[in-house]
Design a protein around this motif. Structure first.
Motif, PDB file in Angstrom:
ATOM      1  N   CYS A  41       0.788  -1.175   0.004  1.00 54.06           N
ATOM      2  CA  CYS A  41      -0.080  -0.014   0.063  1.00 54.06           C
ATOM      3  C   CYS A  41       0.937   1.130   0.029  1.00 54.06           C
ATOM      4  N   SER A  42       0.289   2.626  -0.253  1.00 56.21           N
ATOM      5  CA  SER A  42       1.010   3.784  -0.089  1.00 56.21           C
ATOM      6  C   SER A  42       1.250   4.082   1.059  1.00 56.21           C
ATOM      7  N   LEU A  43      -0.018   4.285   2.061  1.00 55.40           N
ATOM      8  CA  LEU A  43      -0.099   4.762   3.121  1.00 55.40           C
ATOM      9  C   LEU A  43      -0.540   3.623   4.325  1.00 55.40           C
ATOM     10  N   PHE A  44       0.230   3.350   5.239  1.00 63.41           N
ATOM     11  CA  PHE A  44       0.070   2.460   6.359  1.00 63.41           C
ATOM     12  C   PHE A  44       0.033   3.035   7.518  1.00 63.41           C
ATOM     13  N   SER A  45      -1.163   2.917   8.296  1.00 64.13           N
ATOM     14  CA  SER A  45      -1.194   3.237   9.773  1.00 64.13           C
ATOM     15  C   SER A  45      -1.988   2.253  10.715  1.00 64.13           C
ATOM     16  N   VAL A  46      -1.730   2.651  11.999  1.00 60.51           N
ATOM     17  CA  VAL A  46      -2.209   2.051  13.014  1.00 60.51           C
ATOM     18  C   VAL A  46      -3.422   2.605  13.754  1.00 60.51           C
ATOM     19  N   ASN A  47      -4.440   2.050  13.945  1.00 60.07           N
ATOM     20  CA  ASN A  47      -5.646   3.027  14.898  1.00 60.07           C
ATOM     21  C   ASN A  47      -5.611   2.090  16.005  1.00 60.07           C
ATOM     22  N   VAL A  48      -5.347   2.769  17.034  1.00 59.96           N
ATOM     23  CA  VAL A  48      -5.338   2.087  18.447  1.00 59.96           C
ATOM     24  C   VAL A  48      -6.859   2.186  18.845  1.00 59.96           C
ATOM     25  N   LEU A  49      -7.488   0.952  19.267  1.00 64.37           N
ATOM     26  CA  LEU A  49      -8.904   0.986  19.647  1.00 64.37           C
ATOM     27  C   LEU A  49      -8.978   0.805  21.210  1.00 64.37           C
ATOM     28  N   ALA A  50      -7.911   0.288  21.794  1.00 64.34           N
ATOM     29  CA  ALA A  50      -8.039  -0.050  23.160  1.00 64.34           C
ATOM     30  C   ALA A  50      -6.483  -0.305  23.661  1.00 64.34           C
ATOM     31  N   GLN A  51      -6.162   0.147  24.787  1.00 59.15           N
ATOM     32  CA  GLN A  51      -4.945  -0.285  25.602  1.00 59.15           C
ATOM     33  C   GLN A  51      -5.080  -0.208  26.898  1.00 59.15           C
ATOM     34  N   ALA A  72      -4.293  -8.720  32.552  1.00 52.80           N
ATOM     35  CA  ALA A  72      -3.259  -8.704  31.653  1.00 52.80           C
ATOM     36  C   ALA A  72      -3.197  -7.414  30.854  1.00 52.80           C
ATOM     37  N   TRP A  73      -2.490  -6.868  30.201  1.00 55.88           N
ATOM     38  CA  TRP A  73      -2.543  -5.644  29.234  1.00 55.88           C
ATOM     39  C   TRP A  73      -2.734  -6.305  28.098  1.00 55.88           C
ATOM     40  N   MET A  74      -4.048  -5.543  27.400  1.00 55.28           N
ATOM     41  CA  MET A  74      -4.411  -5.909  26.118  1.00 55.28           C
ATOM     42  C   MET A  74      -4.321  -4.558  25.533  1.00 55.28           C
ATOM     43  N   ARG A  75      -3.965  -4.799  24.138  1.00 56.09           N
ATOM     44  CA  ARG A  75      -4.026  -3.946  23.089  1.00 56.09           C
ATOM     45  C   ARG A  75      -4.678  -4.150  21.878  1.00 56.09           C
ATOM     46  N   GLU A  76      -5.545  -3.410  21.300  1.00 56.24           N
ATOM     47  CA  GLU A  76      -6.478  -3.825  20.333  1.00 56.24           C
ATOM     48  C   GLU A  76      -6.098  -2.708  19.135  1.00 56.24           C
ATOM     49  N   ILE A 103       9.042  -3.743  28.123  1.00 59.36           N
ATOM     50  CA  ILE A 103       8.951  -2.250  28.396  1.00 59.36           C
ATOM     51  C   ILE A 103       8.265  -1.259  27.143  1.00 59.36           C
ATOM     52  N   LEU A 104       8.654  -2.001  25.998  1.00 57.43           N
ATOM     53  CA  LEU A 104       8.394  -1.181  24.746  1.00 57.43           C
ATOM     54  C   LEU A 104       7.042  -1.359  24.378  1.00 57.43           C
ATOM     55  N   PHE A 105       6.256  -2.367  25.041  1.00 59.62           N
ATOM     56  CA  PHE A 105       4.630  -2.444  24.783  1.00 59.62           C
ATOM     57  C   PHE A 105       3.935  -1.306  25.448  1.00 59.62           C
ATOM     58  N   GLN A 106       4.529  -0.597  26.601  1.00 64.06           N
ATOM     59  CA  GLN A 106       3.955   0.427  27.248  1.00 64.06           C
ATOM     60  C   GLN A 106       3.658   1.850  26.260  1.00 64.06           C
ATOM     61  N   GLY A 107       5.031   2.166  25.861  1.00 60.52           N
ATOM     62  CA  GLY A 107       4.644   3.391  24.913  1.00 60.52           C
ATOM     63  C   GLY A 107       4.628   3.445  23.770  1.00 60.52           C
ATOM     64  N   LEU A 108       3.817   2.401  22.937  1.00 66.36           N
ATOM     65  CA  LEU A 108       3.817   2.147  21.538  1.00 66.36           C
ATOM     66  C   LEU A 108       2.868   3.269  20.892  1.00 66.36           C
ATOM     67  N   GLY A 109       1.719   3.644  21.435  1.00 70.73           N
ATOM     68  CA  GLY A 109       1.092   4.662  20.836  1.00 70.73           C
ATOM     69  C   GLY A 109       0.337   4.086  19.709  1.00 70.73           C
ATOM     70  N   SER A 110       0.308   5.008  18.522  1.00 67.74           N
ATOM     71  CA  SER A 110      -0.150   4.335  17.323  1.00 67.74           C
ATOM     72  C   SER A 110       1.009   3.719  16.523  1.00 67.74           C
ATOM     73  N   ARG A 111       2.080   3.562  17.026  1.00 64.29           N
ATOM     74  CA  ARG A 111       3.299   2.964  16.276  1.00 64.29           C
ATOM     75  C   ARG A 111       2.970   1.368  16.133  1.00 64.29           C
ATOM     76  N   PRO A 112       3.331   0.561  14.976  1.00 63.88           N
ATOM     77  CA  PRO A 112       3.044  -0.584  15.019  1.00 63.88           C
ATOM     78  C   PRO A 112       3.896  -1.579  15.889  1.00 63.88           C
TER      79      PRO A 112
END
Length: 185
Positions: A41-51, A72-76, A103-112
């Motif tokens: 694709c030309s443009l890839f993004s991550v839409n965080v639904l829940a963390q 547990a920590w859940m990210r969708e 620890i990387l899981f905690q501050g991901l935000g919208s990064r894949p």
């Protein structure tokens, strides 16, 4: 052998007669799903639904060695290609591992998450498993709600695997929306 769609049946390989041929490579590719989508694709993004802290589904808890009802920590997230959601992804991490190995899981935000997982050579991946989720599974409904207003088929194929780092385990599940087949092969 006929396999009924149900989240309790996770298979080592997708059954040939039941999986559309164009979906098979998506279910079986052991590489980064993020990289695979980005290359198509030309443009890839991550839409965080829940963390947030949540109770995993029983099969997820069992795979991670968690007690029934343990948080547990859940990210969708939705993985989006050129503005179109193509994958609903769910990551589960035992909460005591958020500050340590993962620890990387905690501050991901919208990064894949996938980009981070495959960038670190210390992270190992167990073999993929796949299943067909239907309306009996809450993950089907989460994917359906996230994909709205698109109407989904009665069942969706999903895959999951465990990632390990320093003896700690992270579960990543990916539910393929029908729009994944619109990407070039």
């Amino acid at each position: 052998m006929r396999i009924r769609p149900h989240s309790e049946t996770w298979l080592k390989r997708p059954p040939r007669p039941r999986v559309p041929p164009r979906l098979r490579p998506w279910l079986t590719d052991p590489g980064s799903l993020t990289a695979r989508i980005r290359s198509r694709c030309s443009l890839f993004s991550v839409n965080v639904l829940a963390q947030r802290l949540a109770v995993p589904h029983p099969d997820e808890a069992a795979l991670l060695g968690l007690r029934r009802g343990e948080l547990a920590w859940m990210r969708e997230v939705l993985l989006v290609a050129d503005g179109v959601p193509v994958v609903f992804a769910r990551s589960i991490l035992p909460r005591h591992d958020v500050r340590g190995a993962w620890i990387l899981f905690q501050g991901l935000g919208s990064r894949p998450l996938g980009a981070a997982l495959f960038a670190d050579p210390r992270i190992g991946r167990k073999p993929l498993a796949c299943t067909c989720l239907d309306r009996r599974d809450a993950r089907y409904h989460r994917a359906s709600a996230a994909a709205a207003p698109r109407r989904l088929p009665l069942a969706l194929w999903a895959r999951r695997s465990l990632f390990g780092l320093r003896g700690r385990t992270l579960l990543v599940s990916e539910v393929f929306l029908p729009t994944i087949l619109e990407l070039p092969t």
